[in-house]
Structures are given as C-alpha cells and as structure tokens.
Design a protein around this motif. Structure first.
Motif, PDB file in Angstrom:
ATOM      1  N   ALA A 151       0.832  -1.336   0.046  1.00  0.00           N
ATOM      2  CA  ALA A 151       0.094   0.161   0.234  1.00  0.00           C
ATOM      3  C   ALA A 151       0.969   1.371   0.034  1.00  0.00           C
ATOM      4  N   VAL A 152       1.983   1.165   0.492  1.00  0.00           N
ATOM      5  CA  VAL A 152       2.943   2.378   0.516  1.00  0.00           C
ATOM      6  C   VAL A 152       4.120   2.288  -0.446  1.00  0.00           C
ATOM      7  N   GLY A 153       3.757   1.343  -1.622  1.00  0.00           N
ATOM      8  CA  GLY A 153       4.703   1.191  -2.607  1.00  0.00           C
ATOM      9  C   GLY A 153       6.065   0.518  -2.246  1.00  0.00           C
ATOM     10  N   LEU A 154       6.040  -0.306  -1.384  1.00  0.00           N
ATOM     11  CA  LEU A 154       7.490  -0.881  -0.672  1.00  0.00           C
ATOM     12  C   LEU A 154       7.590  -2.409  -0.769  1.00  0.00           C
ATOM     13  N   SER A 155       6.986  -2.846  -1.744  1.00  0.00           N
ATOM     14  CA  SER A 155       6.653  -4.309  -1.553  1.00  0.00           C
ATOM     15  C   SER A 155       7.701  -5.046  -2.640  1.00  0.00           C
ATOM     16  N   GLU A 156       8.602  -4.014  -3.376  1.00  0.00           N
ATOM     17  CA  GLU A 156       9.381  -4.741  -4.353  1.00  0.00           C
ATOM     18  C   GLU A 156      10.553  -5.465  -3.450  1.00  0.00           C
ATOM     19  N   ASP A 157      10.920  -6.727  -3.845  1.00  0.00           N
ATOM     20  CA  ASP A 157      12.037  -7.514  -3.264  1.00  0.00           C
ATOM     21  C   ASP A 157      11.490  -7.852  -1.666  1.00  0.00           C
ATOM     22  N   LEU A 158      10.266  -8.171  -1.612  1.00  0.00           N
ATOM     23  CA  LEU A 158       9.622  -8.378  -0.073  1.00  0.00           C
ATOM     24  C   LEU A 158       9.277  -9.721  -0.169  1.00  0.00           C
ATOM     25  N   ALA A 159       9.455 -10.479   0.988  1.00  0.00           N
ATOM     26  CA  ALA A 159       9.295 -12.076   1.226  1.00  0.00           C
ATOM     27  C   ALA A 159       8.358 -12.023   2.577  1.00  0.00           C
ATOM     28  N   VAL A 160       7.510 -12.914   2.559  1.00  0.00           N
ATOM     29  CA  VAL A 160       6.572 -13.262   3.565  1.00  0.00           C
ATOM     30  C   VAL A 160       7.133 -14.710   4.243  1.00  0.00           C
ATOM     31  N   VAL A 161       7.701 -14.489   5.367  1.00  0.00           N
ATOM     32  CA  VAL A 161       8.202 -15.661   6.266  1.00  0.00           C
ATOM     33  C   VAL A 161       7.444 -15.500   7.450  1.00  0.00           C
TER      34      VAL A 161
END
Length: 349
Positions: free
Chosen positions: A152-162
């Motif tokens: 939502a704040v545009g910072l999901s690039e290269d994000l991982a859910v662990v």
C-alpha cells in the motif's frame, strides 16, 4: 557497547538487533532456526534506550556503528554475506540507512508496516521518498496482511513473507494448567505492552462474564485500570514473561489489529492456548476454523462476549491438544521457510 556472538563459525548472515531486550527471544529463535539449517549466523546487538537509560541519539549512533561493522564484514568475506536487521529503528528511513552502510547486502524485517504507535519514518511521505532509492535493501514481513500494508505504501519490491521465528515447542506431555492441580481457579492472562487498539470494552465485558470463576490478569507496560482485571502495568523481563505464560491456562489477545504476535508464538512454544480474533495472524497459527478464534461480526456486545467466553472455555479443554498440534506444525513450517530464505539470501550476489 554493541555486542556480537557467532554460531557455526564464519558468519554468512549477520543479524543486527537494535532492540536487545524487547527482541531477545525473537532473535534467539531466528538464529536457532537458521543455525539448525546449517546456515552460519552472527549476532550484533545493542540495548534500546528504555532499558539502557541512555538517550535516543546514543542509541542511533550505536545502531549506525553496528550497521557499519556488519556491512564492512560482508564486504570482506570471500563468500556471500547478508545483513539481517530485526527492527527498523527509523521506519522506512532504515532502507536508506542500511543501503548506505551495507550496500546490497541488507535485509530488514518490518513487523509493523503501519505502526500502532507513533513511529519516526513510517509516514506515507517518507515511503514516497524512499521509493526513489534504486536497488533498495530487501524486506521481510511475517504475514500477508503486513505484506499488503507494505504494498500500500509502494515498498513491496523484493519483499518476502516468512513465518515468525519460533523455538522448538514443548513436548506433548507438557501440562499448561499447573495452577489448577491444587484446585485453584483457571488463570487467564493478557500479556504485553498496551497500545491504543486494545479492546478495553471487550475486556470489561469478559470480566463480568468470567470474573466469578476465573482469575483474570493483565501484565504489561502502560495498561490502564480495567474493572474486574488485576492489572500490573510494568515492563516484564524475559524470565518472568516465560513464567507468566507457563502458569497461564489461556492467553487472551484482545486486539483489533496486529500483523503478528510474539506473545502468541511464545505461548505456542509452551503449549499454552491462545484466544483471539480469526481475522488476524492467529489464523496462521491455528487455522481459520479453530474454535480458539472468534469471528468478528455485527453481533451485539453480549453475543460477542459469549463467543469469547466459549473460546476461552474450549481453551481449557480440547484447546490444549489443538495447541500442541498447532505448535508442532507451525514450528516445522517456520523452520523450513527460514532455511529456504537463508539459502536464497546467501545465493544472491
């Protein structure tokens, strides 16, 4: 002074923990799961101002020194190395700070992308500024809700859910309800720091419903007085928190919104049932169909409190066996995920 200790020899992942007290257990579980996967890991840690008695500026200076030391170490290693930051001291600004000191080796865990309390550097304007930064450090979150908040704040690039890291749970022979062996009343607790989204109205209604037959305790910094509950509003040290969890028959998490719960993970480690809302990360622990979880709806407060009371009563019976099974399953999933993530991080140039 900053401290460091290593496991498995030469470090491949350098864990930087700027909250040496608050995230001690979290970091211990994280390092254990990486080490169990055969991944070399080293810890760099400092203590937060609320525990050290030093000012915030000194804390930020020590944090920057930790990042510099860790970044320098990865650049000196012949093999790939990564710097894993367990908490962003300056919110989204840490992406800039970690980039500056650690280059392309940094990864940051964002526990609360939309913080429940005021947080420096977590505004939309700061996020927009950080989006201009090319080749930002990687980011980790512990739930899909947190991932959506980062998006939502545009910072999901290269994000991982662990998954949230977790120590190996107690064996199946563990009996959580120690206090009931001598005929004492069941003990239900709320643990952890008070924040504005805690459902105080629910707790008041639960006290009226359960007070005659249950011992109801709240222990954590900042809590106000709540009729029917024994409130101990103070910071609780690690060893005492473990004892409070172990001597509880059930832990209640009466929060309206949260991305993950360290208290819930620690309760799972000790086979103590947790009761909370189904529309939270507790569904990741128990599954959305669990009778320990309460669905939010348009019911009247009386109907809702009955649903919570029913879940607590279930926790004292069949909920214990369910908790043991959930703990084993979540620990297995978490271990596999952290092993996979660690190998992936170290495979990147």
């Amino acid at each position: 002074m900053p401290t460091a200790n290593a496991r498995n020899g030469n470090s491949g992942i350098l864990v930087v923990n700027p909250l040496g007290v608050a995230l001690h257990h979290y970091t211990e579980a994280l390092m254990q799961q990486l080490a169990d996967a055969g991944i070399s890991v080293e810890l760099f840690s400092i203590v937060e101002p609320s525990q050290s008695g030093k000012g915030r500026l000194k804390w930020l200076t020590d944090y920057s020194a930790l990042l510099y030391s860790a970044g320098r170490r990865t650049r000196k290693q012949d093999s790939p190395g990564k710097v894993l930051v367990t908490w962003p001291v300056l919110g989204f600004l840490d992406l800039l700070l970690v980039k500056l000191f650690c280059g392309n080796s940094g990864v940051i865990v964002y526990h609360d992308p939309r913080p429940l309390v005021r947080s420096v550097g977590s505004s939309g304007a700061i996020a927009a500024l950080i989006r201009l930064l090319r080749q930002r450090p990687g980011t980790l979150v512990h739930s899909m809700d947190a991932g959506r908040a980062m998006d939502a704040v545009g910072l999901s690039e290269d994000l991982a859910v662990v998954p949230h890291p977790m120590l190996r749970p107690a064996d199946s022979g563990y009996e959580p309800a120690r206090t009931r062996r001598d005929g004492a009343r069941p003990r239900v607790r709320v643990l952890g720091q008070y924040k504005a989204d805690r459902d105080l109205d629910l707790l008041k209604l639960l006290a009226g419903r359960l007070g005659p037959t249950y011992d109801l305790d709240i222990v954590g910094r900042g809590w106000p007085a709540i009729p029917g509950w024994k409130v101990d509003a103070r910071f609780v040290p690690e060893d005492e928190l473990d004892e409070l969890i172990a001597t509880s028959d059930a832990i209640v998490i009466p929060y309206k919104r949260f991305y993950q719960s360290g208290i819930a993970i620690r309760a799972l480690e000790q086979a103590v049932p947790v009761v909370g809302r189904v529309q939270t990360s507790l569904s990741d622990l128990y599954g959305p169909e669990s009778r320990l979880l309460v669905a939010a709806g348009d019911e009247s407060p009386i109907v809702e409190v009955e649903a919570w009371a029913s879940a607590i009563e279930y926790a004292l019976g069949e909920g214990r066996a369910e908790t043991i099974q959930a703990a084993r399953q979540f620990h297995t999933e978490s271990s596999k995920s952290w092993a996979s993530l660690g190998r992936m991080l170290l495979s990147k140039e």
